[in-house]
Structure formats: C-alpha cells, structure tokens
Design a protein around this motif. Structure first.
Motif, PDB file in Angstrom:
ATOM      1  N   UNK A 195      -5.054  -3.738   7.990  1.00  9.78           N
ATOM      2  CA  UNK A 195      -4.597  -3.482   6.626  1.00  9.78           C
ATOM      3  C   UNK A 195      -5.784  -3.338   5.675  1.00  9.78           C
ATOM      4  N   UNK A 196      -6.841  -4.096   5.941  1.00 14.60           N
ATOM      5  CA  UNK A 196      -8.044  -4.006   5.115  1.00 14.60           C
ATOM      6  C   UNK A 196      -8.684  -2.634   5.265  1.00 14.60           C
ATOM      7  N   UNK A 197      -8.649  -2.085   6.476  1.00  9.76           N
ATOM      8  CA  UNK A 197      -9.250  -0.776   6.719  1.00  9.76           C
ATOM      9  C   UNK A 197      -8.608   0.297   5.851  1.00  9.76           C
ATOM     10  N   UNK A 198      -7.286   0.246   5.713  1.00  4.72           N
ATOM     11  CA  UNK A 198      -6.578   1.232   4.892  1.00  4.72           C
ATOM     12  C   UNK A 198      -6.759   0.925   3.413  1.00  4.72           C
ATOM     13  N   UNK A 199      -6.645  -0.351   3.046  1.00  2.00           N
ATOM     14  CA  UNK A 199      -6.775  -0.727   1.644  1.00  2.00           C
ATOM     15  C   UNK A 199      -8.137  -0.385   1.066  1.00  2.00           C
ATOM     16  N   UNK A 200      -9.180  -0.518   1.871  1.00  2.00           N
ATOM     17  CA  UNK A 200     -10.525  -0.178   1.413  1.00  2.00           C
ATOM     18  C   UNK A 200     -10.627   1.299   1.063  1.00  2.00           C
ATOM     19  N   UNK A 201     -10.035   2.158   1.903  1.00  2.00           N
ATOM     20  CA  UNK A 201     -10.087   3.604   1.662  1.00  2.00           C
ATOM     21  C   UNK A 201      -9.291   3.972   0.413  1.00  2.00           C
ATOM     22  N   UNK A 202      -8.073   3.442   0.314  1.00  2.00           N
ATOM     23  CA  UNK A 202      -7.213   3.783  -0.826  1.00  2.00           C
ATOM     24  C   UNK A 202      -7.836   3.292  -2.132  1.00  2.00           C
ATOM     25  N   UNK A 203      -8.293   2.040  -2.145  1.00  2.00           N
ATOM     26  CA  UNK A 203      -8.912   1.506  -3.353  1.00  2.00           C
ATOM     27  C   UNK A 203     -10.176   2.248  -3.741  1.00  2.00           C
ATOM     28  N   UNK A 204     -10.986   2.647  -2.756  1.00  2.00           N
ATOM     29  CA  UNK A 204     -12.209   3.396  -3.046  1.00  2.00           C
ATOM     30  C   UNK A 204     -11.902   4.746  -3.661  1.00  2.00           C
ATOM     31  N   UNK A 258       3.985  11.071   4.544  1.00  2.00           N
ATOM     32  CA  UNK A 258       4.810  10.944   5.750  1.00  2.00           C
ATOM     33  C   UNK A 258       4.130  10.148   6.852  1.00  2.00           C
ATOM     34  N   UNK A 259       2.793  10.230   6.955  1.00  2.00           N
ATOM     35  CA  UNK A 259       2.097   9.466   7.988  1.00  2.00           C
ATOM     36  C   UNK A 259       2.200   7.973   7.706  1.00  2.00           C
ATOM     37  N   UNK A 260       2.011   7.575   6.451  1.00  2.00           N
ATOM     38  CA  UNK A 260       2.054   6.160   6.102  1.00  2.00           C
ATOM     39  C   UNK A 260       3.476   5.600   6.180  1.00  2.00           C
ATOM     40  N   UNK A 261       4.477   6.459   5.976  1.00  2.00           N
ATOM     41  CA  UNK A 261       5.854   5.969   5.981  1.00  2.00           C
ATOM     42  C   UNK A 261       6.418   5.821   7.388  1.00  2.00           C
ATOM     43  N   UNK A 262       5.799   6.433   8.387  1.00  2.00           N
ATOM     44  CA  UNK A 262       6.364   6.434   9.734  1.00  2.00           C
ATOM     45  C   UNK A 262       6.067   5.123  10.439  1.00  2.00           C
ATOM     46  N   UNK A 263       6.931   4.162  10.240  1.00  2.00           N
ATOM     47  CA  UNK A 263       6.798   2.892  10.928  1.00  2.00           C
ATOM     48  C   UNK A 263       5.653   2.034  10.443  1.00  2.00           C
ATOM     49  N   UNK A 264       5.089   2.345   9.275  1.00  2.00           N
ATOM     50  CA  UNK A 264       3.980   1.577   8.696  1.00  2.00           C
ATOM     51  C   UNK A 264       2.755   1.533   9.610  1.00  2.00           C
ATOM     52  N   UNK A 265       2.559   2.582  10.429  1.00  2.00           N
ATOM     53  CA  UNK A 265       1.443   2.634  11.370  1.00  2.00           C
ATOM     54  C   UNK A 265       0.824   4.024  11.336  1.00  2.00           C
ATOM     55  N   UNK A 266      -0.514   4.067  11.319  1.00  2.00           N
ATOM     56  CA  UNK A 266      -1.225   5.325  11.522  1.00  2.00           C
ATOM     57  C   UNK A 266      -1.654   5.347  12.979  1.00  2.00           C
ATOM     58  N   UNK A 267      -0.987   6.189  13.790  1.00  2.00           N
ATOM     59  CA  UNK A 267      -1.229   6.224  15.226  1.00  2.00           C
ATOM     60  C   UNK A 267      -2.547   6.926  15.537  1.00  2.00           C
ATOM     61  N   UNK A 321       0.830  -1.204   0.000  1.00  2.00           N
ATOM     62  CA  UNK A 321       0.000   0.000   0.000  1.00  2.00           C
ATOM     63  C   UNK A 321       0.865   1.255   0.000  1.00  2.00           C
ATOM     64  N   UNK A 322       1.937   1.236   0.792  1.00  2.00           N
ATOM     65  CA  UNK A 322       2.804   2.414   0.902  1.00  2.00           C
ATOM     66  C   UNK A 322       3.538   2.673  -0.404  1.00  2.00           C
ATOM     67  N   UNK A 323       4.112   1.625  -0.966  1.00  2.00           N
ATOM     68  CA  UNK A 323       4.970   1.796  -2.136  1.00  2.00           C
ATOM     69  C   UNK A 323       4.193   1.880  -3.448  1.00  2.00           C
ATOM     70  N   UNK A 324       2.981   1.358  -3.483  1.00  2.00           N
ATOM     71  CA  UNK A 324       2.280   1.263  -4.762  1.00  2.00           C
ATOM     72  C   UNK A 324       0.939   1.980  -4.751  1.00  2.00           C
ATOM     73  N   UNK A 325       0.013   1.543  -3.891  1.00  2.00           N
ATOM     74  CA  UNK A 325      -1.362   2.053  -3.978  1.00  2.00           C
ATOM     75  C   UNK A 325      -1.503   3.510  -3.553  1.00  2.00           C
ATOM     76  N   UNK A 326      -0.831   3.907  -2.459  1.00  2.00           N
ATOM     77  CA  UNK A 326      -0.956   5.307  -2.015  1.00  2.00           C
ATOM     78  C   UNK A 326      -0.396   6.276  -3.057  1.00  2.00           C
TER      79      UNK A 326
END
Length: 368
Positions: free
Chosen positions: A242-251, A294-303, A98-103
């Motif tokens: 991961x599904x929660x983020x992927x759903x938003x990005x794909x939508x 920058x949020x997605x790249x920081x440790x692969x976590x959205x705090x 998601x970080x490297x491709x979809x976002x």
C-alpha cells in the motif's frame, strides 16, 4: 566532465531526499500524524524534493522547458514506470482510501494542470491557486487522520482496551534536534545537486541536439524520480504494498500542485507551456490517470500483467518523444501502430475489466 557533474548532482539529490524524508517522517510521527498520512504527505513530498529543487533551479535560471518537462515527465514516469516495476516485483494491494479519495484527486490535479495550460502559460496566479489547493489537501488529510484516531480510541475504550498513547509535541529531546539536522542537511544537498544536474542536462541537450523539453521529460524526470523508485520497489518487496502505491499517488499530487506552484512563483516571468506538450504530453498524463481507475478498482490489486502493461507503455512513450525529436521517418509507422492497434485494444481491455468488476460488485450487493 558533463557525466561527472550529472552523476554528482544525481547522487546529491538522492542523498538529500533520503535525509529529508528520514528526518521529516520521524518529526511528523512525533506529532501524532498517522503513518498513512505521513506516507501521502511527508514521504511522498520528500521523495519529490529533487523535482522541487530541479524545477526551481530551472525556472529561476530561465530554462522553463526543463522545469515544465520535469514536472510532467516525472508524473508520467511515476505511474507507468514505478508502478509497473513495483507490480512486477509483487502484485500491489491498493487501499480503499487511495481508490476512493487520493487517485481521483491525482486525476483532478492532472486535469487542472491541462486547463491552466490552455493559454500556453502558467502564471503566478495559477501557481498561487495550486499552492492553496495543496495546503487545503494537507489540512484535510491531517484532520481526517486525527478524526480516525479519535474513533479508534473511542472503540478501544468501549472494548475495555487501552487507547493509543497520544504523543506530546512539547516533549523535545536530543533526537528531535537530530531529525531537524537531517532535514537541513538534506535541503543543502538538494540545492547543490539540483544545480549540478540541471547544468549537466542542459549541456547534454546541446551536444545531442535535443530540446530542453525532451531532456526534462526523459533524463531529468527519471533521475529526479529515483527516490520514488527506491521507496516503492523496496516497499513492494517487503510486503508494504500500500505504501508503494501511496508514495506514487502522493508524489504526483505534489508534483502538479506544489512543484509547479512554487516554480511559477519564483520564475522571472510566467512559465510558458510548449504547444507540443499541450497537444501530447499533458494528454498522455491525463490518459494514464484515467487508465488507473479501472486497474485500481479491479479487486483492489494491481496485478503483474497490469504492471507489465504500464511499463511497456512508458517505454513506448519515451521512444515516441525521442523519435519525434530526431527521427521523423520512424515516427509515422510507430504512431500508426499505436493509434490503430495498441491503444484501442488496451482501452477496450481496461473497459471490459472495469465493467466486469462493477457487474460483480452489483450482483454481490443484490445477493447480500
């Protein structure tokens, strides 16, 4: 009566999207498409089905501001509100793909929409280009999924394990026809719900003296995004973050390339883009796409604090467009506060976070 029509339309849209997602997901899995690709395509596109129905109905009926506002408003709502609420429920883990491709693809689609809208219209040729790009993206995802599946099977055989069982697409049974029935029922509900919701929204806009664009950016955008809200929040709660983020990005990718593409093809004329949207809302959409990096790249976590930041900005954005439409006196100090203090501090913080994460990774590579 308006409220009843709005509620009926909203319920029909959500129920139709649920049936469509459930049936299409199981059909896709039976053809050997990986769960990740199903999440990025079938589930994400299915939860965006209300946006498709509403935008098509609006464009065909000549209510083009409602169609454009729905696409842009839903994209903003998906990132700021849905990711914000989901991250408050539980910190969101973001996969490397998601970080490297979809976002980056999502951000590129936002920039593409802005470039296409510079002449203040989305022509049929623009819509065709968007649909071609969406088709290429889907083909790429499916080919990528199959290649990864072959690699996994090869590794399993090398380790002496049994490779994953390959589904037989010819093995149709009664369950497959049930899923097709769910898909068709979902489509019928979507068409019915879209008509009721659009008619009610137009009536509300006239009663409140708000433009169709503002209604599309707020009420319609939030209403048609409720399937994404439910899917992402429940995924975060159940630990499927991961599904929660992927759903938003794909939508969001589907909103720009698919919804707008089809709407521009079926509209009687080219979709006009309001100057206010070109100068503000489209720029906000691009800005939140950039802020994701920058949020997605920081440790692969959205705090959680990052989710609260997103949610706060959605409330500020909604307040701004409503005040811009109704209360000019309150708009000026609000705009000054956002421009002079809130936005600079936020971008400075995100920049420092991104630089710190990049520096830590660089040091780890050197020490390793």
């Amino acid at each position: 009566m308006i409220a009843i029509n709005f509620a009926i339309g909203l319920v029909a849209l959500i129920a139709g999207a649920e049936l469509l997602v459930r049936g299409a997901s199981k059909l896709a899995l039976s053809f050997g498409i990986s769960p990740l690709v199903v999440g990025l395509t079938v589930v994400a596109f299915g939860t965006s089905a209300p946006e498709v129905a509403v935008s098509l109905r609006s464009a065909y009926a000549g209510q083009v501001d409602l169609a454009m506002g729905n696409v842009v408003g839903s994209s903003i709502f998906n990132v700021l509100f849905i990711l914000g609420v989901s991250a408050l429920v539980a910190p969101l883990i973001v996969s490397r793909q998601l970080i490297r491709q979809e976002v980056p693809i999502m951000l590129a689609s936002f920039v593409l929409l802005f470039l296409l809208a510079l002449d203040q219209r989305i022509a049929r040729l623009d819509g065709i280009a968007c649909l071609v790009l969406l088709a290429l993206y889907n083909v790429f995802l499916v080919l990528q999924s199959r290649r990864e599946q072959r690699l996994q099977n090869a590794r399993a055989e090398a380790d002496g394990a049994e490779p994953a069982e390959k589904p037989d697409p010819n093995a149709w049974d009664a369950r497959a026809w049930v899923q097709i029935g769910l898909v068709l029922a979902g489509l019928v509900l979507l068409v019915f719900g879209a008509r009721a919701l659009v008619d009610a929204a137009v009536a509300v806009a006239r009663l409140l003296g708000l433009s169709e664009l503002v209604i599309g950016l707020t009420i319609i955008a939030a209403g048609t995004s409720l399937p994404e809200v439910a899917a992402s929040v429940m995924a975060a709660y159940r630990g499927q973050r991961d599904i929660a983020v992927g759903n938003v990005v794909g939508s969001n990718i589907f909103n720009v390339l698919g919804v707008l593409g089809v709407s521009s093809l079926l509209a009687p004329d080219a979709l006009p883009v309001a100057l206010s949207m070109l100068r503000f809302d489209l720029l906000v959409m691009i800005a939140i796409g950039v802020a994701c990096l920058p949020i997605f790249f920081t440790g692969n976590v959205i705090a959680r604090w990052e989710g609260a930041l997103f949610l706060g900005y959605y409330l500020a954005y909604t307040a701004y467009i409503i005040m811009a439409a109704q209360d000019r006196d309150a708009l000026e100090p609000f705009s000054f506060a956002m421009a002079a203090f809130v936005l600079p501090i936020t971008f400075l913080t995100l920049g420092l976070i991104g630089w710190r994460e990049w520096d830590q990774r660089r040091r780890r590579r050197r020490s390793g």
